[in-house]
Design a protein around this motif. Structure first.
Motif, PDB file in Angstrom:
ATOM      1  N   VAL A  53    -114.342 -56.224  14.869  1.00  0.00           N
ATOM      2  CA  VAL A  53    -113.246 -57.446  14.838  1.00  0.00           C
ATOM      3  C   VAL A  53    -112.652 -57.399  13.341  1.00  0.00           C
ATOM      4  CG1 VAL A  53    -114.504 -58.632  16.367  1.00  0.00           C
ATOM      5  CG2 VAL A  53    -115.041 -58.910  14.045  1.00  0.00           C
ATOM      6  N   LEU A  54    -111.346 -58.093  13.315  1.00  0.00           N
ATOM      7  CA  LEU A  54    -110.706 -58.322  12.274  1.00  0.00           C
ATOM      8  C   LEU A  54    -111.337 -58.999  11.137  1.00  0.00           C
ATOM      9  CD1 LEU A  54    -107.617 -57.873  10.818  1.00  0.00           C
ATOM     10  CD2 LEU A  54    -107.199 -60.365  11.395  1.00  0.00           C
ATOM     11  N   GLY A  55    -111.466 -58.507  10.011  1.00  0.00           N
ATOM     12  CA  GLY A  55    -112.130 -59.092   8.674  1.00  0.00           C
ATOM     13  C   GLY A  55    -111.253 -59.154   7.405  1.00  0.00           C
ATOM     14  N   PHE A  56    -111.410 -59.934   6.649  1.00  0.00           N
ATOM     15  CA  PHE A  56    -110.705 -59.925   5.619  1.00  0.00           C
ATOM     16  C   PHE A  56    -111.431 -60.425   4.319  1.00  0.00           C
ATOM     17  CE2 PHE A  56    -109.807 -63.959   7.836  1.00  0.00           C
ATOM     18  CZ  PHE A  56    -109.987 -64.816   6.841  1.00  0.00           C
ATOM     19  N   THR A  57    -110.849 -60.041   3.117  1.00  0.00           N
ATOM     20  CA  THR A  57    -111.627 -60.954   2.170  1.00  0.00           C
ATOM     21  C   THR A  57    -110.421 -61.035   0.965  1.00  0.00           C
ATOM     22  OG1 THR A  57    -113.044 -60.186   0.305  1.00  0.00           O
ATOM     23  CG2 THR A  57    -111.750 -58.272   1.185  1.00  0.00           C
ATOM     24  N   PHE A  58    -110.760 -61.923   0.158  1.00  0.00           N
ATOM     25  CA  PHE A  58    -109.861 -62.381  -0.951  1.00  0.00           C
ATOM     26  C   PHE A  58    -110.542 -62.919  -2.010  1.00  0.00           C
ATOM     27  CE2 PHE A  58    -109.235 -65.962   1.728  1.00  0.00           C
ATOM     28  CZ  PHE A  58    -109.349 -67.051   0.815  1.00  0.00           C
ATOM     29  N   GLY A  59    -110.250 -62.947  -3.502  1.00  0.00           N
ATOM     30  CA  GLY A  59    -110.909 -63.476  -4.463  1.00  0.00           C
ATOM     31  C   GLY A  59    -110.339 -63.118  -5.760  1.00  0.00           C
ATOM     32  N   ALA A  60    -111.309 -63.301  -6.892  1.00  0.00           N
ATOM     33  CA  ALA A  60    -110.857 -62.979  -8.424  1.00  0.00           C
ATOM     34  C   ALA A  60    -111.909 -62.281  -8.895  1.00  0.00           C
ATOM     35  CB  ALA A  60    -110.398 -64.416  -8.899  1.00  0.00           C
ATOM     36  N   ASP A  61    -111.592 -61.564 -10.267  1.00  0.00           N
ATOM     37  CA  ASP A  61    -112.652 -60.801 -10.938  1.00  0.00           C
ATOM     38  C   ASP A  61    -112.137 -60.530 -12.284  1.00  0.00           C
ATOM     39  OD1 ASP A  61    -110.899 -58.136 -10.919  1.00  0.00           O
ATOM     40  OD2 ASP A  61    -111.084 -58.476  -8.661  1.00  0.00           O
ATOM     41  N   PHE A  62    -113.189 -60.166 -12.992  1.00  0.00           N
ATOM     42  CA  PHE A  62    -113.157 -60.006 -14.590  1.00  0.00           C
ATOM     43  C   PHE A  62    -113.453 -58.484 -14.716  1.00  0.00           C
ATOM     44  CE2 PHE A  62    -113.280 -64.697 -14.902  1.00  0.00           C
ATOM     45  CZ  PHE A  62    -112.310 -64.852 -15.811  1.00  0.00           C
ATOM     46  N   ASP A  63    -112.467 -57.832 -15.495  1.00  0.00           N
ATOM     47  CA  ASP A  63    -113.108 -56.325 -15.627  1.00  0.00           C
ATOM     48  C   ASP A  63    -113.183 -56.030 -17.211  1.00  0.00           C
ATOM     49  OD1 ASP A  63    -112.470 -53.507 -16.727  1.00  0.00           O
ATOM     50  OD2 ASP A  63    -112.274 -53.138 -14.453  1.00  0.00           O
ATOM     51  N   ILE A  64    -114.315 -55.929 -17.337  1.00  0.00           N
ATOM     52  CA  ILE A  64    -114.781 -55.699 -19.054  1.00  0.00           C
ATOM     53  C   ILE A  64    -115.162 -54.321 -19.327  1.00  0.00           C
ATOM     54  CG2 ILE A  64    -116.500 -56.673 -20.523  1.00  0.00           C
ATOM     55  CD1 ILE A  64    -117.101 -58.991 -18.757  1.00  0.00           C
ATOM     56  N   PRO A  65    -114.465 -53.618 -20.205  1.00  0.00           N
ATOM     57  CA  PRO A  65    -114.506 -52.400 -20.595  1.00  0.00           C
ATOM     58  C   PRO A  65    -115.608 -52.124 -21.429  1.00  0.00           C
ATOM     59  CG  PRO A  65    -112.329 -53.218 -21.468  1.00  0.00           C
ATOM     60  CD  PRO A  65    -113.064 -54.236 -20.848  1.00  0.00           C
ATOM     61  N   VAL A  66    -116.431 -51.007 -21.092  1.00  0.00           N
ATOM     62  CA  VAL A  66    -117.590 -50.730 -21.996  1.00  0.00           C
ATOM     63  C   VAL A  66    -117.335 -50.042 -23.250  1.00  0.00           C
ATOM     64  CG1 VAL A  66    -119.884 -49.285 -21.884  1.00  0.00           C
ATOM     65  CG2 VAL A  66    -118.798 -50.393 -19.741  1.00  0.00           C
ATOM     66  N   SER A  67    -118.052 -50.535 -24.458  1.00  0.00           N
ATOM     67  CA  SER A  67    -117.725 -50.159 -25.649  1.00  0.00           C
ATOM     68  C   SER A  67    -117.821 -48.767 -25.880  1.00  0.00           C
ATOM     69  CB  SER A  67    -118.850 -50.799 -26.509  1.00  0.00           C
ATOM     70  OG  SER A  67    -118.561 -50.402 -27.973  1.00  0.00           O
ATOM     71  N   SER A  68    -116.649 -48.286 -26.649  1.00  0.00           N
ATOM     72  CA  SER A  68    -116.569 -47.005 -26.939  1.00  0.00           C
ATOM     73  C   SER A  68    -116.026 -45.976 -25.583  1.00  0.00           C
ATOM     74  CB  SER A  68    -117.863 -46.224 -27.763  1.00  0.00           C
ATOM     75  OG  SER A  68    -118.866 -46.204 -26.726  1.00  0.00           O
ATOM     76  N   SER A  69    -115.934 -46.577 -24.746  1.00  0.00           N
ATOM     77  CA  SER A  69    -115.432 -45.577 -23.444  1.00  0.00           C
ATOM     78  C   SER A  69    -114.098 -45.441 -23.382  1.00  0.00           C
ATOM     79  CB  SER A  69    -116.000 -46.111 -22.180  1.00  0.00           C
ATOM     80  OG  SER A  69    -115.175 -47.289 -21.738  1.00  0.00           O
ATOM     81  N   GLY A  70    -113.332 -46.100 -24.250  1.00  0.00           N
ATOM     82  CA  GLY A  70    -111.763 -45.959 -23.901  1.00  0.00           C
ATOM     83  C   GLY A  70    -111.224 -46.458 -22.671  1.00  0.00           C
ATOM     84  N   ASP A  71    -112.061 -47.382 -22.018  1.00  0.00           N
ATOM     85  CA  ASP A  71    -111.688 -48.232 -20.966  1.00  0.00           C
ATOM     86  C   ASP A  71    -111.799 -47.156 -19.865  1.00  0.00           C
ATOM     87  OD1 ASP A  71    -110.831 -50.315 -19.437  1.00  0.00           O
ATOM     88  OD2 ASP A  71    -108.665 -49.644 -19.294  1.00  0.00           O
ATOM     89  N   VAL A  72    -112.425 -45.906 -19.902  1.00  0.00           N
ATOM     90  CA  VAL A  72    -113.031 -44.943 -18.667  1.00  0.00           C
ATOM     91  C   VAL A  72    -114.156 -45.839 -17.867  1.00  0.00           C
ATOM     92  CG1 VAL A  72    -114.079 -42.909 -18.296  1.00  0.00           C
ATOM     93  CG2 VAL A  72    -112.024 -42.890 -19.957  1.00  0.00           C
ATOM     94  N   LEU A  73    -114.846 -46.461 -18.703  1.00  0.00           N
ATOM     95  CA  LEU A  73    -116.070 -47.160 -17.899  1.00  0.00           C
ATOM     96  C   LEU A  73    -115.796 -48.647 -18.290  1.00  0.00           C
ATOM     97  CD1 LEU A  73    -119.104 -44.725 -18.728  1.00  0.00           C
ATOM     98  CD2 LEU A  73    -117.429 -44.869 -16.619  1.00  0.00           C
ATOM     99  N   GLY A  74    -116.410 -49.332 -17.139  1.00  0.00           N
ATOM    100  CA  GLY A  74    -116.142 -50.931 -17.348  1.00  0.00           C
ATOM    101  C   GLY A  74    -117.046 -51.450 -16.127  1.00  0.00           C
ATOM    102  N   LEU A  75    -116.956 -52.798 -16.190  1.00  0.00           N
ATOM    103  CA  LEU A  75    -117.838 -53.628 -15.373  1.00  0.00           C
ATOM    104  C   LEU A  75    -116.705 -54.572 -14.786  1.00  0.00           C
ATOM    105  CD1 LEU A  75    -121.105 -54.486 -17.147  1.00  0.00           C
ATOM    106  CD2 LEU A  75    -120.718 -52.893 -15.282  1.00  0.00           C
ATOM    107  N   ARG A  76    -116.749 -54.789 -13.404  1.00  0.00           N
ATOM    108  CA  ARG A  76    -115.984 -55.713 -12.767  1.00  0.00           C
ATOM    109  C   ARG A  76    -116.807 -56.672 -11.965  1.00  0.00           C
ATOM    110  NH1 ARG A  76    -111.929 -54.121  -7.683  1.00  0.00           N
ATOM    111  NH2 ARG A  76    -110.778 -52.990  -9.200  1.00  0.00           N
ATOM    112  N   ILE A  77    -116.738 -58.211 -12.566  1.00  0.00           N
ATOM    113  CA  ILE A  77    -117.355 -59.070 -12.038  1.00  0.00           C
ATOM    114  C   ILE A  77    -116.706 -60.039 -11.199  1.00  0.00           C
ATOM    115  CG2 ILE A  77    -119.062 -61.073 -12.812  1.00  0.00           C
ATOM    116  CD1 ILE A  77    -119.299 -59.837 -15.453  1.00  0.00           C
ATOM    117  N   GLY A  78    -116.982 -60.071  -9.926  1.00  0.00           N
ATOM    118  CA  GLY A  78    -116.047 -60.677  -9.096  1.00  0.00           C
ATOM    119  C   GLY A  78    -116.680 -61.992  -8.098  1.00  0.00           C
ATOM    120  N   ALA A  79    -115.860 -62.702  -7.618  1.00  0.00           N
ATOM    121  CA  ALA A  79    -116.162 -63.903  -6.576  1.00  0.00           C
ATOM    122  C   ALA A  79    -115.197 -63.578  -5.404  1.00  0.00           C
ATOM    123  CB  ALA A  79    -116.488 -65.065  -6.902  1.00  0.00           C
TER     124      ALA A  79
END
Length: 218
Positions: free
Chosen positions: A60-86
């Protein structure tokens, strides 16, 4: 128990030192939601003197919407990070089967959840100016039920808590060179691992395509 899970999702991210700029984003998507029954259940027709509810395995039709924060991991040059979302996510499924008389036995389940996730993000830059990139994400999520509607013959009741893992992949592009704002398109799959106990066991699924807008802070 639910509070312990939420704390376990949030605390690791707050302990990660950031390199570069954190980004805040908003995302919305639409796709297919269904309930998966391990091994499958099939009654055609239902045996006499036995209750045979239908399995909500049809999409059936399903949907999602929300907000999140993206935190780069130290020394990765923004290659790696964490996305914390709701996010708000609509799940469920359509059921189809047969009653004891061999007649169609249909139903539907529609449940909404407030979900919290902690996704590991990996990025590959496609251009030297770092304007365009590909991203992949994976990690756990936990959801608390907000509402539930069960119509017709469906072989389970809504549970209060859902949880599982999510995987996603997509592309992001800055609005212009040097801009802090970017837009993205990604596909995401929420795999529910918590078993819902009804006439048999089922677990939630949601596959969606979502668009997003993010802005780097700092």
């Amino acid at each position: 128990m639910r509070g312990i899970v939420l704390v376990s999702l949030i605390l690791p991210a707050t302990a990660v030192p950031a390199a570069g700029q954190m980004a805040v984003g908003v995302r919305a998507g639409v796709g297919s939601a269904w309930m998966a029954s391990p091994g499958g259940v099939d009654f055609a027709p239902c045996p006499p003197d036995m209750e045979c509810p239908s399995s909500a395995e049809d999409a059936v039709l399903g949907f999602t919407f929300g907000a999140d924060f993206d935190i780069p991991v130290s020394s990765s040059g923004d290659v790696l990070g964490l996305r914390i979302g709701a996010a708000y996510a609509k799940k469920g499924g359509a059921a189809s089967g047969y009653d004891v008389g061999g007649q169609p036995n249909r139903g539907s389940l529609s449940a909404s959840h407030l979900q919290f996730s902690l996704l590991l993000r990996a990025r590959v830059f496609l251009t030297s100016d770092r304007r365009h990139s590909l991203v992949v994400l994976a990690g756990p999520w936990v959801g608390s039920r907000l509402s539930c509607e069960n119509e017709g013959s469906v072989g389970l009741d809504c549970d209060v808590v859902d949880a599982g893992i999510a995987v996603a992949a997509g592309a992001e592009s800055a609005l212009r060179r040097g801009s802090k704002a970017s837009v993205g398109l990604e596909g995401i799959y929420y795999l529910g691992l918590r078993e819902y106990s009804g006439g048999y066991l089922e677990m939630t699924r949601l596959a969606a395509v979502q668009v997003g807008f993010a802005y780097r802070i700092g």
